[in-house]
Scaffold this motif. Structure first.
Motif, PDB file in Angstrom:
ATOM      1  N   MET A 122       0.826  -1.207   0.000  1.00 18.33           N
ATOM      2  CA  MET A 122       0.000   0.000   0.000  1.00 18.33           C
ATOM      3  C   MET A 122       0.860   1.257   0.000  1.00 18.33           C
ATOM      4  N   ILE A 132       1.909   1.691  -3.531  1.00 16.80           N
ATOM      5  CA  ILE A 132       0.807   2.150  -4.394  1.00 16.80           C
ATOM      6  C   ILE A 132       0.590   3.649  -4.208  1.00 16.80           C
ATOM      7  N   SER A 160      -4.080  -3.005  -4.688  1.00 12.76           N
ATOM      8  CA  SER A 160      -4.495  -2.772  -3.296  1.00 12.76           C
ATOM      9  C   SER A 160      -5.325  -3.943  -2.761  1.00 12.76           C
ATOM     10  N   GLN A 213      -4.287  -6.723  -2.284  1.00  8.99           N
ATOM     11  CA  GLN A 213      -3.444  -7.488  -1.359  1.00  8.99           C
ATOM     12  C   GLN A 213      -3.579  -6.966   0.071  1.00  8.99           C
ATOM     13  N   ASP A 214      -3.728  -5.659   0.206  1.00 13.39           N
ATOM     14  CA  ASP A 214      -3.933  -5.058   1.525  1.00 13.39           C
ATOM     15  C   ASP A 214      -5.275  -5.535   2.105  1.00 13.39           C
ATOM     16  N   ILE A 215      -6.321  -5.465   1.274  1.00 17.82           N
ATOM     17  CA  ILE A 215      -7.661  -5.817   1.755  1.00 17.82           C
ATOM     18  C   ILE A 215      -7.748  -7.308   2.092  1.00 17.82           C
TER      19      ILE A 215
END
Lengths: 129, 208
Positions: A18, A21, B120, B122-124
């Motif tokens: 994150m 990103i 993103s 992967q974060d979730i």
């Protein structure tokens, strides 16, 4: 007043992906001076010793210091309290948004998000760029 | 005058003694019944305890749940590595595109941005899996508490259970707010967040 794209921005997230990103999206928006921290306490240390920062973009759920605790520390610090603070988090209950707002968050983005939303919230906090 | 033939001659103290003896006899009979019930309950509990012990419930806490948690951790690690590789490639494409310029470069940059956004996940998913692992740990603790109540834990296991219980104590107000990602029908939308901030709905759309 025009936004200074050379201003220092601190992004805080415990997920390296994150951080990467957000860093890339900010770079695409023209911001170049971006620093990273992986939890609130590391971020607070950087804010107190490495500033000034023009914007903080922080996750909520981190250990040992959460994004909400970081926000409260920032707002309680006379030197830091005016720093714009955007929460970018998967905490997506209305009580989370209300708690963050009461703590003084500048804006709130629910993950997953897109580049347009990030830019829109930055514009609402910093002004157009 | 009483109709009972003996009542006129009965000593009141003797009468009370007779009544006391009768009441005591009934009480003793009742106690015997209760004791028998308790014996039967104890026997049933002992049988249940033996049956539970024969199922080796300790393995739930010592093997099955930690193994499941390890598998889930491995999923997070694998997706993180894969996402890192995708990001590496996207950044290379972006660097090359920046040197090219023109309409095609714009289209490719747009595509790279969509790749960054998609990463993103992967974060979730990582946060969702963390929630599942936390639930497994909670189940593990409940199982341990049940085993402790049945006296089926070793002293070491019991000490570990007490340590876990103590570690749970924290800032309840803050902990109440750490819920991680919600299911789509339970999560607040970005538009709703924007409304709480009194601003217009987000520009661009597309997320949530």
């Amino acid at each position: 007043m025009a936004v200074d794209k050379n201003m220092k921005i601190l992004i805080v997230d415990d997920y390296k992906t994150m951080l990467r990103i957000i860093r890339n999206l900010l770079r695409q928006l023209g911001f170049v001076d971006i620093e990273e921290a992986t939890d609130g306490s590391a971020a607070l240390q950087m804010l107190r010793t490495g500033g000034p920062y023009g914007l903080i973009i922080s996750d909520w759920n981190m250990e040992p210091m959460t994004g909400l605790q970081l926000l409260r520390e920032v707002r309680a610090d006379p030197k830091l309290k005016g720093t714009p603070f955007i929460m970018v988090t998967a905490e997506s209950k209305s009580e989370n948004v209300i708690a963050a707002k009461e703590a003084g968050v500048s804006n709130y983005i629910v993950k997953p998000f897109n580049a347009e939303t990030l830019k829109a919230k930055m514009v609402s906090v910093l002004g157009d760029f | 005058m009483s109709d009972h033939p003996d009542s006129a001659q009965m000593d009141p103290a003797a009468g009370r003694e007779q009544l006391d003896r009768t009441a005591m006899a009934r009480l003793i009979d009742r106690q015997k019944d209760i004791l028998e019930d308790l014996r039967q309950m104890a026997s049933l509990l002992d049988a249940a305890r033996s049956e539970i012990a024969s199922l080796k419930p300790q393995e739930i806490g010592s093997n099955f749940l930690p193994s499941a948690a390890d598998e889930l951790d491995a999923i997070v690690e694998a997706t993180e590595q894969a996402t890192g590789q995708i990001m590496d490639s996207a950044e290379i494409i972006e660097a090359v595109v920046e040197k090219q310029g023109g309409e095609v470069a714009e289209q490719l940059t747009e595509a790279v941005t969509r790749i960054y956004e998609a990463c993103s996940f992967q974060d979730i998913t990582g946060q969702r899996i963390t929630k599942v692992v936390r639930t497994l740990k909670s189940v593990e603790e409940r199982v341990s508490e049940m085993l402790a109540a049945l006296d089926l834990l070793s002293p070491d296991e019991e000490a570990a259970l007490h340590a876990q219980t103590a570690a749970r104590a924290g800032d309840p107000d803050e902990a109440d707010l750490l819920n991680g990602p919600q299911l789509p029908d339970q999560a607040i939308r970005q538009d709703d967040v924007d409304a709480l901030f009194g601003g217009p709905p987000r520009e661009g759309g597309g997320d949530r």
